[in-house]
Design a protein around this motif. Structure first.
Motif: not given
Length: 319
Positions: A94-99, A234-242, A246-249, A294-297
């Motif tokens: 999951t970590l490899i897939w997400t990151f 910077r702000n739009v990059s942070t939102v996009t990465i998050l 979330v979608a990948n996790f 998973l919900f907590l993460i």
């Protein structure tokens, strides 16, 4: 006069003290009447399933036992999960897939956004072509790539053999060592257009005056990007990465359709493993415990996402 004073005093005592959330809710209590139907629906379709999942995570639910006859075992499901070797394999996947998916999709989308931000002939056509992977159904894309990767009939293997680069078609999704990177490639292909669109929107907010001033001051292209363009993104990059993280996790369609978690759990991530436990093995208690974790993460991701949005609003307000 005394009666009116007493009523005013009683009304004042009913109002919560301070200037926090409770006071704001009390001040706008009449407005909540308009959203009560929506709140009721959310309680039914969101709050109750969350509560029942948390409750179920403390019970043992053997496949041959009905849910109403479940056995209370406390935190044994959580202990079994954390001591299981499969848990650590799935978590590593999951970590490899997400990151991997998030980082490469963001970098690729950012690069495409920078390229498309310039004026050139055919920019609109190229932009439309690059958006295609994002608008295609994830189910259709998964089946298409499953055939592309096929060890006997896949086009990639046929090309490699035809060019003499391989003696036989590679087993992209049938090999333990290559299945996860192969799925990540598909996921990146699906998601980088989203990052591209987000960053293209962010590039529209970079002031041209600052770029021209930096150019007049002798800054080269890299210096203008690093000291002018990137700080505004910077702000739009942070939102996009998050959002990508979330979608990948929580991604399910691509790994499940293409491999079903195999071979030998090499492509199982949390969400597919939870699905298999619940609907494949009918181990509802263990699957519920996994779901709670998973919900907590995901809630932690949501916290940082709200922080990022709140930072953007404060910045816009101060501007």
């Amino acid at each position: 006069m005394t009666i009116l004073t007493g009523k005013a005093e009683a009304r004042r005592k009913l109002q919560p003290d301070g200037s926090g959330v409770l006071r704001k809710i009390w001040e706008h209590r009449a407005d909540y009447a308009y959203v009560l139907p929506a709140i009721a629906v959310m309680l039914i379709v969101i709050a109750y399933p969350i509560y029942y999942t948390i409750e179920l995570s403390f019970f043992n639910t053997p496949p041959g036992l009905q849910l109403r006859d479940k056995i209370f075992i406390g935190f044994d499901n959580y202990t079994a999960i954390l001591t299981s070797p499969v848990f650590w394999t799935v978590t590593s996947n999951t970590l490899i897939w997400t990151f991997g998916s998030t980082l490469i999709a963001f970098v690729l989308g950012f690069a495409c956004a920078l390229a498309l931000h310039r004026d050139f002939v055919g920019r609109g056509i190229l932009r439309a072509i690059l958006i295609i992977p994002w608008v295609i159904s994830a189910v259709a894309a998964s089946y298409i790539w499953k055939w592309i990767y096929h060890s006997d009939f896949g086009i990639i293997g046929a090309v490699l053999v035809g060019l003499g680069l391989a003696d036989r078609p590679p087993n992209f999704i049938d090999s333990v060592s290559t299945v996860l990177p192969s799925l990540i490639v598909v996921n990146i292909w699906r998601e980088f257009p989203f990052a591209m669109i987000m960053m293209m929107a962010g590039l529209q907010t970079v002031p041209d005056q600052l770029l021209r001033a930096a150019k007049v001051d002798g800054a080269n292209a890299w210096q203008r990007f690093w000291h002018v363009t990137f700080p505004h993104l910077r702000n739009v990059s942070t939102v996009t990465i998050l959002l990508l993280a979330v979608a990948n996790f929580n991604s399910f369609i691509i790994p499940w359709i293409m491999t079903g978690g195999g071979p030998s759990n090499a492509s199982h991530i949390w969400i597919t493993h939870i699905y298999e436990l619940a609907f494949g093995r009918q181990r509802w208690g263990v699957a519920s415990a996994y779901s709670v974790l998973l919900f907590l993460i995901l809630m932690s991701f949501g916290y940082f996402y709200v922080r990022a949005l709140s930072g953007n609003e404060r910045k816009d307000g101060s501007a």
